[in-house]
Design a protein around this motif. Structure first.
Motif, mmCIF file in Angstrom:
data_model
loop_
_atom_site.group_PDB
_atom_site.id
_atom_site.type_symbol
_atom_site.label_atom_id
_atom_site.label_comp_id
_atom_site.label_asym_id
_atom_site.label_seq_id
_atom_site.Cartn_x
_atom_site.Cartn_y
_atom_site.Cartn_z
ATOM 1 N N ALA A 16 0.823 -1.208 0.000
ATOM 2 C CA ALA A 16 0.000 0.000 0.000
ATOM 3 C C ALA A 16 0.857 1.258 0.000
ATOM 4 C CB ALA A 16 -0.929 -0.003 1.213
ATOM 5 N N VAL A 17 2.071 1.167 0.511
ATOM 6 C CA VAL A 17 2.952 2.344 0.610
ATOM 7 C C VAL A 17 3.846 2.468 -0.624
ATOM 8 C CG1 VAL A 17 4.878 3.358 1.912
ATOM 9 C CG2 VAL A 17 2.918 2.367 3.120
ATOM 10 N N ALA A 18 4.413 1.354 -1.061
ATOM 11 C CA ALA A 18 5.382 1.384 -2.168
ATOM 12 C C ALA A 18 4.641 1.338 -3.501
ATOM 13 C CB ALA A 18 6.363 0.225 -2.049
ATOM 14 N N VAL A 19 3.949 2.428 -3.812
ATOM 15 C CA VAL A 19 3.171 2.518 -5.051
ATOM 16 C C VAL A 19 3.936 3.364 -6.061
ATOM 17 C CG1 VAL A 19 0.962 2.213 -3.894
ATOM 18 C CG2 VAL A 19 1.920 4.513 -4.165
ATOM 19 N N PRO A 20 3.698 3.142 -7.362
ATOM 20 C CA PRO A 20 4.412 3.926 -8.369
ATOM 21 C C PRO A 20 4.009 5.394 -8.335
ATOM 22 C CG PRO A 20 3.447 1.937 -9.327
ATOM 23 C CD PRO A 20 2.852 2.093 -7.956
ATOM 24 N N PRO A 21 4.944 6.290 -8.609
ATOM 25 C CA PRO A 21 4.613 7.710 -8.741
ATOM 26 C C PRO A 21 3.812 7.935 -10.025
ATOM 27 C CG PRO A 21 6.910 7.328 -9.291
ATOM 28 C CD PRO A 21 6.369 6.020 -8.813
ATOM 29 N N PRO A 22 3.208 9.107 -10.183
ATOM 30 C CA PRO A 22 2.418 9.366 -11.395
ATOM 31 C C PRO A 22 3.250 9.207 -12.662
ATOM 32 C CG PRO A 22 2.050 11.074 -9.745
ATOM 33 C CD PRO A 22 3.177 10.239 -9.232
ATOM 34 N N VAL A 23 2.609 8.685 -13.704
ATOM 35 C CA VAL A 23 3.263 8.512 -15.005
ATOM 36 C C VAL A 23 3.079 9.790 -15.816
ATOM 37 C CG1 VAL A 23 3.261 7.218 -17.173
ATOM 38 C CG2 VAL A 23 2.955 6.024 -14.985
#
Length: 484
Positions: free
Chosen positions: A445-452
């Motif tokens: 839940a924390v280690a999500v990709p930054p916006p593309v």
């Protein structure tokens, strides 16, 4: 507030991360590598401590209120380095680094002593790994080896200074050749092959778990209200994957840095030692990862830049926004040997197909394509290991060249995601791990990709042309291998 510290080869970097994962401050301090003999690469462990003190002193001076609120601290670092400690945790010699090649003969000895090495460690014995370095020390520096009490990795020596604890995480430990990677535990069989036992090893934790607390005197020095927890952290690539959000199985990134990495997360331990794939534990629990590693990615373009005495961006700008198809010139990017898929320290670079009328544009395009073909080699052997990569994030300095990414996407026949501007490297990933250790949140839940910010799609007309060019390029290494 959370801190991430990355112990690199050329610098120690720290980032201070606040609400909304905004980077509020950063600082870095340069490091020097010494090369006392050809092929050697060493660093003084004490230099990492001094650099860490420098960057955190700077952040404490410029971000007093934010540093006071730090709750968790994470560590990332260059992998494979051997820090040999004696009585009182004193370094017995300079650390032998990941890019040190002195232990090639010891790799063969190690595999002979432990026939199950590849099965247990999931990797071929290479001079870059830690275990062969200890065999080298036992043979060439027996007085040092006799005094050995602990072996630590670079970031874990810094942890020892910060917490007083001998601890490593699973992802970094997997790069030693002493870890049973499937079981996420030290292997007595692998340790015995280098004359060591568990007593010489640090305690193991997951990268998102608590490894200790910052020593109270250091917390006071940096103005922290209370001593923050220190997370297990991760090896540099695994920590970078946490930073870029490549933690769910199947998520991947391609790094066009000095070296090149094609990284993919896995739900299970998936080795392919025949293809020189690296199979390691991830920095979050229950996840593994694979890497194809090429030693000269952006370094190949920098080499050409130095040779032609022109900046690399100038060379790529001369090609414009598009190319007319694969270059007739082919380039092997093996300037420093190669790991995946050849595991050949003796391999060397080459231009093939030069003719009158070809200028530096042809050489530049050949370099961009040669590196892309090397990544295609990595994709091929990852596929041989049963891993499918659907798309990947693009990171590293080379990813600033849109043309290079367009070529790479077309060679791989995969879309590449370019993220919004930001620092998503090892230090940022380490800060995320520090947060996880402090809060016990779900890592996924924390280690999500930054916006593309942009998706670079394969150029449909280039894909079959590059597939044919790649097939021809693959013929060059076996043809030249005996000449290196």
């Amino acid at each position: 507030m959370y801190l991430g510290i990355d112990v690199g080869t050329s610098s120690v970097k720290a980032v201070l991360v606040g609400e909304g994962e905004r980077i509020l401050g950063s600082a870095s301090a340069a490091l020097e590598v010494t090369r006392p003999h050809p092929g050697w690469s060493e660093q003084a462990p004490e230099a990492w401590v001094r650099a860490c003190e420098q960057v955190l002193d700077e952040l404490a001076a410029t971000h007093r209120a934010e540093m006071a609120a730090v709750e968790g601290l994470g560590l990332s670092g260059q992998m494979h380095g051997a820090v040999l400690l004696g009585e009182g945790d004193k370094p017995l010699r300079p650390a032998i680094l990941w890019n040190d090649g002195r232990s090639e003969a010891e790799c063969r000895v190690l595999e002979e002593r432990c026939p199950r090495l590849r099965e247990l460690a999931g990797n071929i014995a290479m001079p870059g790994f830690t275990a062969p370095k200890l065999l080298w020390a036992a043979k060439h520096e027996p007085d040092v080896f006799a005094k050995l009490r602990k072996v630590l990795l670079p970031k874990d020596y810094l942890r020892l200074f910060l917490t007083g604890e001998h601890v490593s995480d699973m992802s970094d430990a997997a790069g030693t050749l002493w870890l049973d990677v499937a079981k996420r535990d030290w292997s007595d069989e692998l340790l015995a092959a280098t004359g060591l036992t568990r007593e010489h090893m640090p305690r193991l934790v997951e990268g998102s778990q608590v490894s200790g607390r910052l020593r109270p005197e250091l917390a006071r020095r940096w103005g922290m209200t209370r001593a923050p927890v220190v997370a297990g952290g991760g090896g540099d690539n695994a920590a970078s994957a946490v930073g870029i959000g490549a933690v769910r199985p199947g998520s991947a990134f391609v790094s066009l840095g000095t070296s090149g990495v094609l990284f993919v997360s896995n739900a299970r331990f998936s080795p392919n030692t025949e293809g020189a794939v690296h199979a390691f534990c991830h920095a979050v629990p229950g996840i593994w990862h694979q890497m194809g590693v090429i030693l000269s990615a952006a370094a190949s373009l920098e080499w050409l830049s130095t040779l032609l005495n022109l900046p690399a961006p100038t060379l790529t700008a001369e090609l414009g926004e598009r190319v007319q198809g694969p270059s007739p010139v082919k380039f092997l990017p093996y300037l420093s040997g190669e790991r995946t898929p050849h595991n050949d320290a003796s391999a060397r670079g080459a231009f093939v197909g030069l003719a009158h009328g070809q200028g530096r544009e042809a050489l530049t395009q050949a370099v961009l394509e040669g590196v892309a073909f090397a990544f295609a080699d990595c994709l091929r052997v990852l596929s041989d290991a049963g891993t499918e990569i659907v798309r990947a994030s693009a990171v590293g300095g080379g990813s600033r060249s849109h043309l290079w990414l367009k070529i790479l996407a077309s060679v791989l026949d995969r879309p590449l995601d370019v993220h919004a501007e930001g620092d998503f490297g090892g230090a940022f990933g380490a800060a995320r791990l520090g947060r996880l250790a402090a809060t016990d949140e779900n890592p996924l839940a924390v280690a999500v990709p930054p916006p593309v910010a942009q998706v670079v799609e394969p150029e449909a007309s280039w894909v079959p042309q590059y597939a044919e060019a790649y097939a021809r390029w693959r013929e060059l290494y076996p043809a030249l291998k005996g000449r290196f």
